[in-house]
Enzyme design. Sequence first.
Site, PDB file in Angstrom:
ATOM      1  N   ILE A 184      77.663  16.929  62.702  1.00 23.08           N
ATOM      2  CA  ILE A 184      77.493  18.062  61.416  1.00 23.08           C
ATOM      3  C   ILE A 184      76.869  18.937  62.570  1.00 23.08           C
ATOM      4  O   ILE A 184      75.745  19.011  63.393  1.00 23.08           O
ATOM      5  CB  ILE A 184      76.474  17.070  60.384  1.00 23.08           C
ATOM      6  CG1 ILE A 184      75.251  18.156  58.977  1.00 23.08           C
ATOM      7  CG2 ILE A 184      75.268  16.627  61.537  1.00 23.08           C
ATOM      8  CD1 ILE A 184      74.365  17.126  58.402  1.00 23.08           C
ATOM      9  N   SER A 185      77.098  20.366  61.181  1.00 21.10           N
ATOM     10  CA  SER A 185      76.668  20.870  62.078  1.00 21.10           C
ATOM     11  C   SER A 185      75.245  21.796  62.512  1.00 21.10           C
ATOM     12  O   SER A 185      74.216  21.139  61.960  1.00 21.10           O
ATOM     13  CB  SER A 185      76.836  22.722  61.874  1.00 21.10           C
ATOM     14  OG  SER A 185      78.610  22.988  61.243  1.00 21.10           O
ATOM     15  N   GLN A 186      74.678  21.863  63.513  1.00 27.57           N
ATOM     16  CA  GLN A 186      73.061  22.484  63.939  1.00 27.57           C
ATOM     17  C   GLN A 186      72.563  23.300  62.355  1.00 27.57           C
ATOM     18  O   GLN A 186      73.189  23.646  61.957  1.00 27.57           O
ATOM     19  CB  GLN A 186      72.880  23.346  65.008  1.00 27.57           C
ATOM     20  CG  GLN A 186      73.434  24.507  64.991  1.00 27.57           C
ATOM     21  CD  GLN A 186      73.243  25.315  66.454  1.00 27.57           C
ATOM     22  OE1 GLN A 186      73.555  25.213  67.219  1.00 27.57           O
ATOM     23  NE2 GLN A 186      72.033  25.936  66.364  1.00 27.57           N
TER      24      GLN A 186
END
Length: 214
Positions: free
Chosen positions: A57-59
């Site tokens: 999951i992206s930052q």
Amino acid sequence: MATKEEMIEQQLKERGISDPKVLQAMEEVDRSLFVPEDQQEKVYEDRPLPIGKNQTISQPYIVAYMAEQLQLDKNEKVLEVGTGCGYNAAVISRLAKEIHSVEIIEWLAELAKQNLAKTDYDNITAKHGDGYSGWKEVAPFDAIILTAAPPSIPQPLKDQLKIGGRLLAPVGRLNQKLVMVYKTGEDSYEEQTLLPVRFVPMTGRADKGGTYNK
């Protein structure tokens, strides 16, 4: 353990995210719904987190940054290429009228649907497929966002933009850059480079130098 309030104040506001609509969306969407149980203590840290099978999951910062750059409004229709776990789609859904999202990895597409079902957001449609070809049945789009990096921007995605629309994508393999493309006419575009980034490579037809007939 970082809190949501610390995420908003320290990771977003202090790093230049200022659009109140984007900050509200980041506040509203519960990131913990999209993160596995064994990563819950890290849910509001400003870094990608593993969600299984080498996917992440992206930052929070890059999600907010890309959302802010798109400058969405509540009347717009958005295409997302690369649903992942569904978190980015959930954030975008708070800023636009509707979002259509395509995920090439089948188990991820299913995970995203399960995660999004935990929310009460009813303006997101997700499917399994190769996003290189866009989603012609529901085109054209006011905005398109890619969460994986093609070597160059697929022509079908440009074709499915409305005139006046914009497309935001990481581009490249080794040295990637985040690029904004503005559609200025039927076959004319303007391009702006925003910043260096690192995303997973776009697979499928993008990986094979895909061809496309308009």
